[in-house]
Each structure stands twice: as structure tokens, then as C-alpha cells.
Design a protein around this motif. Sequence first.
Motif, PDB file in Angstrom:
ATOM      1  N   GLN A  34     -17.043 -97.452  36.398  1.00 26.81           N
ATOM      2  CA  GLN A  34     -17.129 -98.216  37.647  1.00 26.81           C
ATOM      3  C   GLN A  34     -15.741 -98.599  38.164  1.00 26.81           C
ATOM      4  O   GLN A  34     -15.522 -98.701  39.377  1.00 26.81           O
TER       5      GLN A  34
ATOM      6  N   ASN B  64     -22.803-101.885  47.180  1.00 23.27           N
ATOM      7  CA  ASN B  64     -22.099-101.656  45.919  1.00 23.27           C
ATOM      8  C   ASN B  64     -21.266-102.869  45.540  1.00 23.27           C
ATOM      9  O   ASN B  64     -21.172-103.235  44.359  1.00 23.27           O
TER      10      ASN B  64
ATOM     11  N   TYR C 296     -21.687-104.712  41.988  1.00 20.62           N
ATOM     12  CA  TYR C 296     -20.654-104.551  40.962  1.00 20.62           C
ATOM     13  C   TYR C 296     -19.404-105.404  41.214  1.00 20.62           C
ATOM     14  O   TYR C 296     -18.529-105.466  40.350  1.00 20.62           O
TER      15      TYR C 296
ATOM     16  N   ARG D  21     -20.911 -90.216  41.230  1.00 18.56           N
ATOM     17  CA  ARG D  21     -20.324 -90.592  39.946  1.00 18.56           C
ATOM     18  C   ARG D  21     -20.633 -89.583  38.839  1.00 18.56           C
ATOM     19  O   ARG D  21     -19.874 -89.461  37.883  1.00 18.56           O
TER      20      ARG D  21
END
Length: 615
Positions: free
Chosen positions: A351, A381, A385, A419
Motif C-alpha cells: 500500500q 482510497n 487507507y 496492484r
Amino acid sequence: MSGAGGKSGGGQKPTIYNGIQVQSSLKGVAIGRGWGTFKANCNLLDYVNFYKTAVNNGGGGKGGGKNSGTSYNYFANVLLGIVGQQIAGIRAVWRDSDVFIDGTSSSSSLPAPFAQAVYSLANTQTGSTTVTSTVAGTTTSALAQAGLSLATGALGQAVCSAIFGANTTTYWMFNPNQSGVYLSTSHALGYSGLAYVYAANYALNSGASIPNHSFEVQSTIRQVIGGVTQDDANPADIVNDFLPSVPQWPTGIIGSTTQYQTYCLAAGLLISPYLDSQRSGADLLNEILACSNTGAFWSNGQLQFVPLGDTAITANGVTYTPNLTPVYALQWSDILDGAGEDPIKWDIRPQAQCYNYVQVEYYDRANQYVSDIAPAYDQANIDQYGLNKQDPTSLHAICSLSVASQVAQLMVQRTANIRRRCTFKLPETFGLLDPCDLITVPLRNGGTRLVRITEADEKDGEITITAEEMLVGAGHAAQYTRQSSMPSATSANADPGNASTPIVIHPPASLVNDNEVWIGACSNYPLWGGAVVWVSTDGTNYNAVGTISGASTMGVLTAALPTYTGANPDTADTLAVDMSMSAQVLESVTTADAAASVTLAIVDNELLTYKTATL
């Protein structure tokens, strides 16, 4: 009333220059080249006919400061090289603090060093004045406003006759204070393929040096939409013009760019790169690809371009349709097994490497090409996060906020959401696979996943494939209208508006100890900041004698000046004036200040002071 001028006095002897003062002269400096519309600097190519004119700073006038003695104005015929290519034109000129733009009015089109208006004065000894104003015309060309002309850089262009004369094999350098000097013919060059500007009798700085110049250059390669030529160029057109000029690149090395061109036009991803220093071709190509959301790879001896846009777009007269059909649907039997390893290795980027706030640094054309930042972020996002902000990515080929914002949005969608990556090996029978190809790979649960190949490395009869998951929609960003930053640079060449007819006064001996002339001028326009006063005895040769720094406090009577009949001071009569011509305000003062002539004014050739001013 404020005035101009100053009494004669001693001063330090000025430095006298006999040629243009060049700060440096370098051999092998990179010659600029660009596409679209961009801002470029210049270099002095050559100059001839350098000369100077003396300016007598000893004129008289109230409030003029201590400009005394003799100074010099310098002039020369100059050639300023800009870019090593043929160009379509120049739309704006920056010269020191001045800005000249096509479509705007010139503040002056009279030859330097004359001001906008020339006034003839008479009968100043008696206090009366005859004033004739000749105001310069206006023009819309930026080059004409700056007093420059353009040689577009055509191959084989002729020697500039305006600088070197009609007979381009020889020319003379002439100084009004010296005899003519014969110069070598080697100066008279055509500079084939080099765009430059030139001017005869061009005004130099006080130190006999060239003012700082830069130009907004319009390349011959620009996108046309609906018959209208845009500022920026299509990246595909830039690639097709740039790569063949790279040394040792053979003809035909570029594959088809039709789909690439269509995508950039439909998505509005138009750019204006400019090279002004040594730079590798690969570096410039990578910037162009980043600006246009496109991948490139070698295949069959050609450089191929594949847009990463994954959504159909219809705009600007074209339609882009992405090809989302996988070229192979791989089975487990197609993939080579590793020794005791999973044939397909999946990994997920940490991340910390998935930025959800991206910034693109670009040159904002709407703000005189000042560097600015266009941000883009993934709020969902960030909520999940936390903020992970990436340092700005410099993409100076972009000169539009809308393009910079769209590119930033595409970047954040890729880095925040794509990702998953996988690596596996295929036999050499899959040698036709190329980077950017779409394929499907099998999953352990029996399903498949669409991936895009990023690398294909062939070695020892095996092809190692690296691919990233293909999330349809991540390669497309909607276009929105965005407001550019307000310009922060100011132009000293902004139109100051019209000035009033000046008032010229020959003050009485009770106020001065010498022969003096007082001059006042004003304007109610907020940008008017004063004027330089030039004086001539023959109507041809002028000398600067002083400066009017700001608007003088001037107005007109709205009622006749009362006849003085009583004691001094007159406390019975009032004076009615309209100050709108100078936008100044008369301030009230104390009796002592009025007696001390703090508010001294001249009205109908009569000197008086006042105490109370009522709006």
C-alpha cells in the motif's frame, strides 16, 4: 502640483560603451526545438550599426530629483536566434518586465526613445501654453509592438536585408559620432533552418546590453480540430516528426500511429514539448508517453504505440474504440511449470507504493507559462487507507490545466487501484506476444483473469511474462472544465490609458532662484504611473529632462474664480473645482500649513493656498 525636471548639478561621469556588452559567448550551446505552442528564450546571433545618443540630464523643473550630467542611450541592429526549425509565428513577446501579446493595443509605436505623445510648447515665459498632441497609433501584432520582425527559419532563407542592407555581400557600420567603418562580409548569413527575430536601431539597456527576451512560439506542427488550428500538438504527430530526426534511426522504424493519434485527439491529450538543453531521446519519449497514457514497445523491428485507454471516446470529430479482446486465453497446459513452484506467481504491491494523491507539474499557458501543479486523488482510497501523497511528476510538455488534470487523474487511478501483478513462463511458441497485449490467465478456483503484459523476456527457449491485472475503467478519466490559477506576473507594458493635456508653467521668481519650467500631467486611469519628459529645440533630436512620477493633482474650475476684494486670507469666498481628471483628492490643512504654502496651487495664472477642502 507635482512637476518634472531638476536643477543642474555635478554627478559621477557615466561609463561610455562602444559595443554591446555580451555577458558570455559559448560554442556548442543546444539550439531549441519544440512542437505545439511554447515559451522559448533566445540568443544574440549578431549585431551591427551600434551607436549611442547623448542625453542631457541637466534640465530644470520642480521635483525632478538629481538626474544631472550626461548619460547615453544605446542602439544597434540585432538578430536574436530562437529555435532551430521553421515556425508558424510568434504570438507573445516578453522583454524584461514588458509583455506584448497579439490582439492587444500597443502603448507606443513611435521609434525609441520617444514617448507616446509629442507636445510642442510656446510662450512659457508669459505663463500661457500652446499644446499640440500627436498620439501614436495602435497595432495588434506582438512583434510589431516590441519593434521586432521575424524570420521563420525556412531552409535556404535569405540574408536579412533589414539588418545587413540590400547588398548582402557587404555592409557598413555607422556611428553618428565617428566615421563609417567597413566590416567583414562573414556577418551576412541567412541562418538557414533557424528562426530568429531582428530589428534595426533596437534600443538597448542603459548598460549597452540586450534586454532579456522570451517568446511564445507557434510551431508548424499543431492539431487542427474542425478547421481551427489548436495551440497544442498531437503526441503521435510529435513522435513522427521527432524520432526520424534522431541520429542513426533508420527510415520506417516507427510502426503505425493511427490508433495512437485517434486516441490522443479523442481524449484531448494534446501537448507542447520544448527542448532547450541536451536531453536523451528516450527521456523525451517517456515524457510524451506519460502525457498521452500510452505504452510503447519494439516488435518486428519497429517501435509500436498502444494507447492504454480502455473506454470508447467520441470527441473532436473522431471516435476511439479500444481493443479489449485478449489475443490468447491461456490454459494451465500452456504455462511452463517451475521446479516445485506455482506456475503463476501473484504478488500485490504494498500500500505504501500505491499513491492515492498524485500531482503533475506543468507549464500553465494561461499564466504566462509559470510552473503550476495539477492534483488528483482517490477519496475512497484515502478514506480506507489514509493519505499517501506522491511527489510532483514533472511533465512540462503539458501547457494546459485540463490536460494536466486529466493525466493526473489517469495516473492516480492506475497507481491506487492496479496492484496485482503476475509472473509466469511460456514456451517460445508464444513468441508473437508483445508488451501491452491483453491475455487471460487461469486461476486456481477455475476462473480466469484479464491481464495486460508489461514485459516479455525471451531467453533459452522460454519467455518470461510479467503482467498486471486489467481493470477496465482505470485507463479512462472524464474531462471536466477547470479554472486555471490567476496570473501572478504583471506587465509593465499594460496600456496605461490616455493622459491629460499637460500643464506647462513658468514659475515666478518668488518661487525659484533659476530659470525653470514646471510640467504637470495626470490621468484618471488606475494604471497610469507617470511619464518621462523629453525636450527638443528642433523637433527632431530629443533629450530626457525629467520624470513625472505619478499623476499630478489637477482639476478644472466649475465656477469662476472669485475676484479678491477683502483681507488676506480670504475667508468669505469659496472655490469650486472638479478633480475627476486626475482622480486626486484635495486635503484640508491647518491655518499654519496654509500660511506656509503647503497647499500652494495655481488657478487661472494666480498663486493661492487653501485651508479647508470639502468633498
